[in-house]
Design an enzyme around this catalytic site. Structure first.
Site, PDB file in Angstrom:
ATOM      1  CE1 TYR A 103       1.958  -2.638   1.298  1.00 32.94           C
ATOM      2  CE2 TYR A 103       0.755  -0.890   0.200  1.00 32.94           C
ATOM      3  CZ  TYR A 103       0.838  -1.852   1.185  1.00 32.94           C
ATOM      4  OH  TYR A 103      -0.200  -2.012   2.074  1.00 32.94           O
ATOM      5  CE1 TYR A 122      -2.904  -5.516   3.281  1.00 39.73           C
ATOM      6  CE2 TYR A 122      -4.818  -4.113   2.929  1.00 39.73           C
ATOM      7  CZ  TYR A 122      -3.495  -4.260   3.269  1.00 39.73           C
ATOM      8  OH  TYR A 122      -2.753  -3.163   3.609  1.00 39.73           O
ATOM      9  CG  ASP A 157     -11.870  -4.906   6.251  1.00 37.19           C
ATOM     10  OD1 ASP A 157     -12.263  -3.807   5.815  1.00 37.19           O
ATOM     11  OD2 ASP A 157     -10.681  -5.250   6.240  1.00 37.19           O
TER      12      ASP A 157
END
Length: 426
Positions: free
Chosen positions: A15, A143, A244
Protein backbone atom coordinates in the site's frame (compact mmCIF):
# COMPACT_ATOMS: atom_id res chain seq x y z
CA UNK A 1 23.88 3.66 -0.35
CA UNK A 2 22.62 2.88 3.16
CA UNK A 3 19.82 0.42 3.91
CA UNK A 4 17.01 2.97 4.10
CA UNK A 5 18.07 4.65 0.85
CA UNK A 6 18.30 1.28 -0.93
CA UNK A 7 14.92 0.28 0.50
CA UNK A 8 13.32 3.52 -0.69
CA UNK A 9 14.72 3.16 -4.20
CA UNK A 10 14.34 -0.58 -4.81
CA UNK A 11 11.82 -2.20 -2.43
CA UNK A 12 8.09 -1.80 -2.93
CA UNK A 13 6.21 -2.01 0.37
CA UNK A 14 2.48 -2.76 0.80
CA UNK A 15 0.00 0.00 0.00
CA UNK A 16 2.86 2.36 -0.80
CA UNK A 17 3.66 4.55 -3.80
CA UNK A 18 6.72 3.59 -5.84
CA UNK A 19 7.34 7.26 -6.65
CA UNK A 20 6.61 8.81 -3.26
CA UNK A 21 6.88 6.00 -0.70
CA UNK A 22 6.00 6.35 2.94
CA UNK A 23 9.01 6.40 5.29
CA UNK A 24 10.25 3.01 6.49
CA UNK A 25 11.87 2.22 9.83
CA UNK A 26 14.46 -0.56 9.96
CA UNK A 27 13.89 -3.16 12.69
CA UNK A 28 16.97 -4.99 13.97
CA UNK A 29 15.42 -6.97 16.83
CA UNK A 30 12.03 -7.92 18.25
CA UNK A 31 11.22 -9.50 21.60
CA UNK A 32 8.05 -9.67 23.65
CA UNK A 33 5.97 -6.71 22.51
CA UNK A 34 8.90 -4.48 21.60
CA UNK A 35 10.59 -3.68 18.29
CA UNK A 36 14.15 -2.32 18.26
CA UNK A 37 15.03 0.04 15.42
CA UNK A 38 18.43 0.38 13.78
CA UNK A 39 18.45 3.95 15.05
CA UNK A 40 18.21 2.67 18.62
CA UNK A 41 14.59 3.42 19.53
CA UNK A 42 12.60 0.69 21.23
CA UNK A 43 8.92 0.71 20.24
CA UNK A 44 5.94 -0.94 21.92
CA UNK A 45 4.13 -2.74 19.10
CA UNK A 46 0.41 -2.01 18.93
CA UNK A 47 -0.26 -3.91 15.72
CA UNK A 48 0.83 -7.52 16.39
CA UNK A 49 2.41 -7.23 12.94
CA UNK A 50 -0.96 -6.85 11.23
CA UNK A 51 -2.78 -8.84 13.90
CA UNK A 52 -0.70 -12.02 13.64
CA UNK A 53 1.93 -11.97 16.43
CA UNK A 54 -0.51 -12.65 19.25
CA UNK A 55 2.18 -14.23 21.48
CA UNK A 56 4.64 -11.43 20.86
CA UNK A 57 8.06 -11.76 19.26
CA UNK A 58 10.91 -14.20 19.81
CA UNK A 59 8.63 -16.49 21.78
CA UNK A 60 10.76 -19.35 23.15
CA UNK A 61 8.06 -21.99 22.61
CA UNK A 62 7.53 -21.03 18.98
CA UNK A 63 11.27 -20.64 18.44
CA UNK A 64 11.87 -24.18 19.70
CA UNK A 65 9.10 -25.60 17.51
CA UNK A 66 10.70 -23.97 14.46
CA UNK A 67 14.21 -25.18 15.36
CA UNK A 68 13.06 -28.74 16.00
CA UNK A 69 11.17 -28.96 12.71
CA UNK A 70 13.82 -27.30 10.55
CA UNK A 71 16.38 -29.80 11.88
CA UNK A 72 14.05 -32.61 10.76
CA UNK A 73 12.79 -31.32 7.39
CA UNK A 74 11.49 -27.89 6.42
CA UNK A 75 9.33 -28.79 3.43
CA UNK A 76 7.92 -31.63 1.37
CA UNK A 77 5.23 -31.46 -1.27
CA UNK A 78 1.73 -32.18 0.06
CA UNK A 79 0.56 -33.98 -3.07
CA UNK A 80 0.56 -37.68 -2.20
CA UNK A 81 2.59 -37.04 0.98
CA UNK A 82 1.51 -36.27 4.53
CA UNK A 83 3.43 -35.68 7.75
CA UNK A 84 2.95 -35.45 11.49
CA UNK A 85 2.97 -31.63 11.82
CA UNK A 86 0.10 -31.33 9.31
CA UNK A 87 -1.84 -34.21 10.89
CA UNK A 88 -1.45 -32.68 14.35
CA UNK A 89 -2.47 -29.23 13.12
CA UNK A 90 -5.55 -30.41 11.28
CA UNK A 91 -6.59 -32.54 14.26
CA UNK A 92 -6.38 -29.46 16.49
CA UNK A 93 -8.28 -27.27 14.05
CA UNK A 94 -11.11 -29.80 13.74
CA UNK A 95 -11.30 -30.03 17.53
CA UNK A 96 -11.34 -26.30 18.34
CA UNK A 97 -13.34 -24.78 15.47
CA UNK A 98 -17.16 -24.60 15.56
CA UNK A 99 -19.16 -27.81 15.26
CA UNK A 100 -19.36 -29.53 11.92
CA UNK A 101 -16.15 -28.19 10.40
CA UNK A 102 -14.31 -31.45 9.72
CA UNK A 103 -12.26 -31.03 6.52
CA UNK A 104 -9.15 -28.85 6.49
CA UNK A 105 -7.51 -27.40 3.38
CA UNK A 106 -4.16 -25.80 4.22
CA UNK A 107 -3.19 -22.74 2.17
CA UNK A 108 -0.47 -20.11 1.91
CA UNK A 109 -2.09 -16.92 3.17
CA UNK A 110 -5.35 -15.36 4.22
CA UNK A 111 -6.22 -14.14 0.73
CA UNK A 112 -5.56 -17.60 -0.67
CA UNK A 113 -7.81 -19.18 1.96
CA UNK A 114 -10.62 -16.91 0.75
CA UNK A 115 -9.87 -17.87 -2.86
CA UNK A 116 -10.08 -21.51 -1.79
CA UNK A 117 -13.39 -20.94 0.03
CA UNK A 118 -14.92 -19.24 -3.01
CA UNK A 119 -13.71 -21.95 -5.39
CA UNK A 120 -14.99 -24.57 -2.95
CA UNK A 121 -18.46 -23.00 -2.90
CA UNK A 122 -18.63 -22.63 -6.69
CA UNK A 123 -17.39 -26.16 -7.36
CA UNK A 124 -19.78 -27.56 -4.74
CA UNK A 125 -22.83 -26.20 -6.55
CA UNK A 126 -21.48 -27.07 -10.00
CA UNK A 127 -21.07 -30.67 -8.84
CA UNK A 128 -24.70 -30.64 -7.69
CA UNK A 129 -25.72 -29.76 -11.24
CA UNK A 130 -26.44 -26.16 -10.25
CA UNK A 131 -23.66 -24.26 -11.98
CA UNK A 132 -25.97 -21.24 -12.26
CA UNK A 133 -25.22 -20.66 -8.56
CA UNK A 134 -22.04 -18.80 -9.44
CA UNK A 135 -22.38 -15.51 -7.53
CA UNK A 136 -21.67 -14.50 -3.96
CA UNK A 137 -23.31 -11.99 -1.65
CA UNK A 138 -21.54 -9.99 1.01
CA UNK A 139 -22.24 -7.05 3.32
CA UNK A 140 -20.68 -3.77 2.24
CA UNK A 141 -17.61 -2.53 4.13
CA UNK A 142 -16.18 -6.04 4.07
CA UNK A 143 -12.56 -6.84 3.29
CA UNK A 144 -11.32 -10.30 2.36
CA UNK A 145 -7.91 -9.86 0.76
CA UNK A 146 -6.03 -8.52 -2.24
CA UNK A 147 -6.13 -11.42 -4.72
CA UNK A 148 -8.75 -11.30 -7.46
CA UNK A 149 -11.57 -13.48 -6.17
CA UNK A 150 -11.04 -12.02 -2.68
CA UNK A 151 -11.12 -8.48 -4.10
CA UNK A 152 -14.40 -9.26 -5.86
CA UNK A 153 -16.20 -9.73 -2.52
CA UNK A 154 -14.66 -6.66 -0.85
CA UNK A 155 -16.75 -3.51 -0.77
CA UNK A 156 -16.82 -2.36 -4.42
CA UNK A 157 -17.12 1.36 -3.57
CA UNK A 158 -15.53 1.97 -0.19
CA UNK A 159 -12.93 -0.78 -0.47
CA UNK A 160 -9.37 -0.53 -1.74
CA UNK A 161 -9.95 -2.17 -5.11
CA UNK A 162 -12.27 0.09 -7.12
CA UNK A 163 -9.53 0.49 -9.75
CA UNK A 164 -9.96 -3.18 -10.70
CA UNK A 165 -13.77 -3.27 -10.83
CA UNK A 166 -13.93 -3.85 -14.60
CA UNK A 167 -11.74 -6.93 -14.21
CA UNK A 168 -13.62 -8.44 -11.27
CA UNK A 169 -16.62 -10.76 -11.28
CA UNK A 170 -19.67 -8.79 -10.14
CA UNK A 171 -21.33 -10.09 -7.02
CA UNK A 172 -24.23 -8.94 -4.85
CA UNK A 173 -23.75 -6.55 -1.93
CA UNK A 174 -26.12 -5.75 0.91
CA UNK A 175 -25.82 -2.59 3.01
CA UNK A 176 -23.35 -2.99 5.86
CA UNK A 177 -24.86 -4.00 9.21
CA UNK A 178 -25.74 -0.87 11.17
CA UNK A 179 -26.52 -2.16 14.68
CA UNK A 180 -23.34 -1.80 16.72
CA UNK A 181 -22.04 -4.65 18.85
CA UNK A 182 -23.38 -3.32 22.16
CA UNK A 183 -26.59 -1.75 20.87
CA UNK A 184 -30.06 -3.26 21.03
CA UNK A 185 -30.49 -5.43 17.96
CA UNK A 186 -32.64 -3.91 15.23
CA UNK A 187 -34.15 -6.74 13.19
CA UNK A 188 -34.62 -4.39 10.22
CA UNK A 189 -30.85 -4.55 9.78
CA UNK A 190 -31.08 -7.91 8.03
CA UNK A 191 -33.95 -7.03 5.65
CA UNK A 192 -31.77 -5.88 2.71
CA UNK A 193 -29.80 -9.14 2.84
CA UNK A 194 -33.06 -11.10 2.97
CA UNK A 195 -34.35 -9.18 -0.02
CA UNK A 196 -31.27 -10.02 -2.12
CA UNK A 197 -31.44 -13.70 -1.20
CA UNK A 198 -35.18 -13.90 -1.90
CA UNK A 199 -34.65 -12.49 -5.38
CA UNK A 200 -31.35 -14.09 -6.33
CA UNK A 201 -30.74 -17.23 -4.23
CA UNK A 202 -30.98 -19.39 -7.34
CA UNK A 203 -27.74 -17.76 -8.62
CA UNK A 204 -25.96 -17.26 -5.27
CA UNK A 205 -23.49 -19.92 -4.15
CA UNK A 206 -22.45 -18.40 -0.82
CA UNK A 207 -22.74 -15.50 1.57
CA UNK A 208 -19.34 -14.33 2.83
CA UNK A 209 -18.80 -12.11 5.86
CA UNK A 210 -16.36 -11.26 8.63
CA UNK A 211 -18.30 -12.16 11.78
CA UNK A 212 -18.81 -9.29 14.26
CA UNK A 213 -15.72 -7.29 13.16
CA UNK A 214 -15.29 -5.85 9.69
CA UNK A 215 -11.53 -5.35 9.63
CA UNK A 216 -9.67 -3.43 6.94
CA UNK A 217 -13.01 -2.28 5.50
CA UNK A 218 -13.40 0.13 8.40
CA UNK A 219 -12.79 -1.65 11.74
CA UNK A 220 -16.56 -1.79 12.26
CA UNK A 221 -17.94 -3.75 15.25
CA UNK A 222 -21.46 -4.99 14.57
CA UNK A 223 -24.14 -7.02 16.31
CA UNK A 224 -23.82 -10.83 16.56
CA UNK A 225 -27.53 -11.18 15.76
CA UNK A 226 -26.72 -10.08 12.20
CA UNK A 227 -24.39 -13.07 11.86
CA UNK A 228 -27.04 -15.36 13.35
CA UNK A 229 -29.65 -14.00 10.96
CA UNK A 230 -27.31 -14.60 8.00
CA UNK A 231 -26.89 -18.22 9.09
CA UNK A 232 -30.68 -18.60 9.17
CA UNK A 233 -31.08 -16.99 5.76
CA UNK A 234 -28.45 -19.27 4.25
CA UNK A 235 -30.32 -22.29 5.59
CA UNK A 236 -33.64 -20.94 4.34
CA UNK A 237 -32.43 -20.14 0.83
CA UNK A 238 -29.98 -23.00 0.34
CA UNK A 239 -26.84 -20.87 0.24
CA UNK A 240 -23.49 -21.68 1.84
CA UNK A 241 -22.14 -19.44 4.63
CA UNK A 242 -18.44 -18.52 4.55
CA UNK A 243 -17.04 -16.91 7.69
CA UNK A 244 -13.76 -15.06 7.17
CA UNK A 245 -12.03 -15.18 10.56
CA UNK A 246 -8.54 -14.44 9.29
CA UNK A 247 -8.35 -11.36 11.53
CA UNK A 248 -10.66 -12.44 14.37
CA UNK A 249 -9.72 -16.09 14.92
CA UNK A 250 -7.87 -17.37 17.99
CA UNK A 251 -9.30 -15.12 20.67
CA UNK A 252 -8.94 -11.56 19.39
CA UNK A 253 -12.60 -10.61 20.02
CA UNK A 254 -12.93 -12.31 23.42
CA UNK A 255 -14.20 -15.58 21.93
CA UNK A 256 -11.92 -18.21 20.42
CA UNK A 257 -13.71 -17.55 17.12
CA UNK A 258 -15.89 -14.51 16.49
CA UNK A 259 -18.80 -16.55 15.15
CA UNK A 260 -19.16 -17.93 18.68
CA UNK A 261 -20.60 -14.54 19.66
CA UNK A 262 -23.54 -15.50 17.43
CA UNK A 263 -23.47 -19.19 18.46
CA UNK A 264 -23.38 -20.37 14.85
CA UNK A 265 -21.21 -22.59 12.68
CA UNK A 266 -20.48 -21.66 9.06
CA UNK A 267 -20.24 -24.10 6.17
CA UNK A 268 -16.74 -22.82 5.40
CA UNK A 269 -14.31 -21.05 7.74
CA UNK A 270 -11.18 -19.11 6.72
CA UNK A 271 -8.29 -18.76 9.16
CA UNK A 272 -4.86 -17.12 8.90
CA UNK A 273 -2.77 -14.40 10.57
CA UNK A 274 -2.53 -15.65 14.20
CA UNK A 275 -2.53 -19.28 13.04
CA UNK A 276 1.28 -19.40 13.27
CA UNK A 277 1.61 -16.66 15.87
CA UNK A 278 3.05 -14.35 13.22
CA UNK A 279 6.06 -16.55 12.45
CA UNK A 280 5.28 -17.90 8.98
CA UNK A 281 2.66 -17.34 6.34
CA UNK A 282 -0.06 -19.98 6.53
CA UNK A 283 -3.83 -20.23 6.37
CA UNK A 284 -6.59 -22.81 6.51
CA UNK A 285 -9.97 -23.19 4.85
CA UNK A 286 -12.13 -25.56 6.88
CA UNK A 287 -15.46 -26.91 5.70
CA UNK A 288 -18.18 -29.38 6.57
CA UNK A 289 -18.18 -32.96 5.34
CA UNK A 290 -21.17 -32.09 3.16
CA UNK A 291 -19.27 -29.35 1.33
CA UNK A 292 -16.10 -31.43 0.97
CA UNK A 293 -17.89 -34.51 -0.32
CA UNK A 294 -20.28 -32.50 -2.49
CA UNK A 295 -17.35 -30.75 -4.14
CA UNK A 296 -15.98 -34.09 -5.35
CA UNK A 297 -19.13 -35.56 -6.94
CA UNK A 298 -18.84 -36.35 -10.65
CA UNK A 299 -16.29 -34.52 -12.82
CA UNK A 300 -13.55 -33.56 -12.15
CA UNK A 301 -13.88 -35.63 -8.95
CA UNK A 302 -11.21 -33.65 -7.10
CA UNK A 303 -10.98 -30.14 -5.70
CA UNK A 304 -9.09 -28.09 -8.25
CA UNK A 305 -6.58 -26.29 -6.04
CA UNK A 306 -3.10 -27.12 -4.77
CA UNK A 307 -0.62 -24.50 -3.56
CA UNK A 308 3.06 -25.46 -3.87
CA UNK A 309 3.72 -24.76 -0.21
CA UNK A 310 0.46 -26.29 1.01
CA UNK A 311 0.95 -28.02 4.35
CA UNK A 312 4.49 -26.69 4.77
CA UNK A 313 5.87 -28.72 7.73
CA UNK A 314 7.76 -25.79 9.24
CA UNK A 315 4.64 -23.59 9.26
CA UNK A 316 2.54 -26.49 10.57
CA UNK A 317 4.96 -27.13 13.43
CA UNK A 318 4.91 -23.48 14.51
CA UNK A 319 1.11 -23.34 14.12
CA UNK A 320 0.81 -26.37 16.41
CA UNK A 321 2.92 -24.65 19.05
CA UNK A 322 0.93 -21.42 18.67
CA UNK A 323 -2.39 -23.21 19.08
CA UNK A 324 -1.03 -25.08 22.11
CA UNK A 325 -0.20 -21.72 23.69
CA UNK A 326 -3.73 -20.53 22.92
CA UNK A 327 -5.20 -23.69 24.44
CA UNK A 328 -3.33 -23.05 27.69
CA UNK A 329 -6.09 -20.48 28.18
CA UNK A 330 -4.10 -17.41 29.15
CA UNK A 331 -5.88 -15.40 26.46
CA UNK A 332 -9.16 -15.88 28.36
CA UNK A 333 -7.72 -13.71 31.14
CA UNK A 334 -5.58 -11.43 28.96
CA UNK A 335 -8.26 -10.33 26.50
CA UNK A 336 -10.82 -9.07 29.09
CA UNK A 337 -8.03 -7.17 30.87
CA UNK A 338 -6.91 -5.56 27.62
CA UNK A 339 -10.52 -4.76 26.72
CA UNK A 340 -11.20 -3.09 30.07
CA UNK A 341 -8.03 -0.99 29.84
CA UNK A 342 -8.79 0.03 26.26
CA UNK A 343 -12.27 1.11 27.32
CA UNK A 344 -10.89 3.11 30.25
CA UNK A 345 -8.14 4.80 28.24
CA UNK A 346 -9.53 5.19 24.72
CA UNK A 347 -13.23 5.95 25.20
CA UNK A 348 -12.44 9.36 26.82
CA UNK A 349 -10.88 10.40 23.48
CA UNK A 350 -14.43 10.98 22.22
CA UNK A 351 -14.07 14.43 23.81
CA UNK A 352 -11.85 15.60 20.94
CA UNK A 353 -13.78 17.38 18.20
CA UNK A 354 -11.55 15.74 15.58
CA UNK A 355 -12.68 12.26 16.74
CA UNK A 356 -15.78 10.77 15.12
CA UNK A 357 -16.02 7.59 17.21
CA UNK A 358 -14.16 5.29 19.58
CA UNK A 359 -14.96 1.59 19.79
CA UNK A 360 -13.50 -1.38 21.64
CA UNK A 361 -14.04 -5.13 21.48
CA UNK A 362 -11.70 -7.68 23.02
CA UNK A 363 -8.12 -6.75 22.17
CA UNK A 364 -9.22 -4.28 19.48
CA UNK A 365 -9.23 -0.55 20.06
CA UNK A 366 -10.32 1.86 17.32
CA UNK A 367 -10.28 5.65 17.20
CA UNK A 368 -12.05 6.90 14.08
CA UNK A 369 -11.14 10.43 13.07
CA UNK A 370 -13.42 12.77 11.15
CA UNK A 371 -10.76 13.27 8.47
CA UNK A 372 -8.11 10.92 7.03
CA UNK A 373 -4.83 11.03 8.92
CA UNK A 374 -1.46 11.88 7.42
CA UNK A 375 0.17 8.48 7.89
CA UNK A 376 3.79 9.61 7.53
CA UNK A 377 3.28 12.51 9.93
CA UNK A 378 1.41 10.61 12.64
CA UNK A 379 3.70 7.58 12.37
CA UNK A 380 6.72 9.82 12.97
CA UNK A 381 4.96 11.18 16.05
CA UNK A 382 4.27 7.66 17.30
CA UNK A 383 7.89 6.57 16.82
CA UNK A 384 9.05 9.62 18.73
CA UNK A 385 6.77 8.49 21.58
CA UNK A 386 8.19 4.97 21.52
CA UNK A 387 5.27 3.10 19.97
CA UNK A 388 4.49 1.37 16.67
CA UNK A 389 0.97 2.11 15.42
CA UNK A 390 0.03 1.95 11.73
CA UNK A 391 -3.16 3.92 10.95
CA UNK A 392 -5.05 3.84 7.67
CA UNK A 393 -7.65 6.18 6.28
CA UNK A 394 -9.48 7.80 9.17
CA UNK A 395 -8.63 5.01 11.57
CA UNK A 396 -6.06 4.97 14.36
CA UNK A 397 -6.37 1.50 15.82
CA UNK A 398 -4.42 -0.98 17.91
CA UNK A 399 -4.56 -4.77 18.12
CA UNK A 400 -1.65 -5.54 20.48
CA UNK A 401 -0.13 -8.93 21.29
CA UNK A 402 -2.05 -10.71 24.02
CA UNK A 403 1.01 -10.73 26.30
CA UNK A 404 1.16 -6.93 26.53
CA UNK A 405 1.51 -5.52 30.06
CA UNK A 406 -0.72 -2.77 31.40
CA UNK A 407 2.02 -0.13 31.37
CA UNK A 408 2.92 -0.99 27.77
CA UNK A 409 -0.71 -0.75 26.72
CA UNK A 410 -0.98 2.63 28.47
CA UNK A 411 2.01 3.79 26.46
CA UNK A 412 0.08 2.99 23.28
CA UNK A 413 -3.16 4.66 24.35
CA UNK A 414 -1.30 7.69 25.69
CA UNK A 415 0.56 8.05 22.40
CA UNK A 416 -2.75 8.05 20.51
CA UNK A 417 -4.14 10.71 22.82
CA UNK A 418 -1.01 12.87 22.52
CA UNK A 419 -0.90 12.52 18.75
CA UNK A 420 -4.52 13.58 18.38
CA UNK A 421 -4.03 16.50 20.74
CA UNK A 422 -0.88 17.74 19.03
CA UNK A 423 -1.72 17.09 15.38
CA UNK A 424 -5.49 17.66 15.39
CA UNK A 425 -6.08 20.40 17.99
CA UNK A 426 -9.67 21.32 18.79
Amino acid sequence: MNNIEFDKRHIWHPYTSATNPLPCYEVVAAKGVELTLASGEILVDGMSSWWAAVHGYNNPVLNQAAHTQIDTFSHVMFGGITHQPAIDLCRKLVEITPDGLNRVFLADSGSVSVEVAIKMALQYWACQGRSQKSKLVAPRNGYHGDTFAAMSVCDPVNGMHSLFQKSLIEHFFAPAPQTHFNQTWNADDILPMRDILEKHHHEIAALILEPVVQGAGGMRLYHPEYVKACRQLCDEFNVLLICDEIATGFGRTGKLFACEHAQISPDILCLGKALTGGYLTMAATICTDEVAEGTCVGEPGVFMHGPTYMGNPLACAVANASIDLILEGNWEHQIPQIEKQLQDELLPLRKFKSVADVRVLGAIGVVEMKQPVNVAQIQKTFVEQGVWIRPFGKLIYIMPPYIIEAKQLSKLTSAISCAIESLYPN
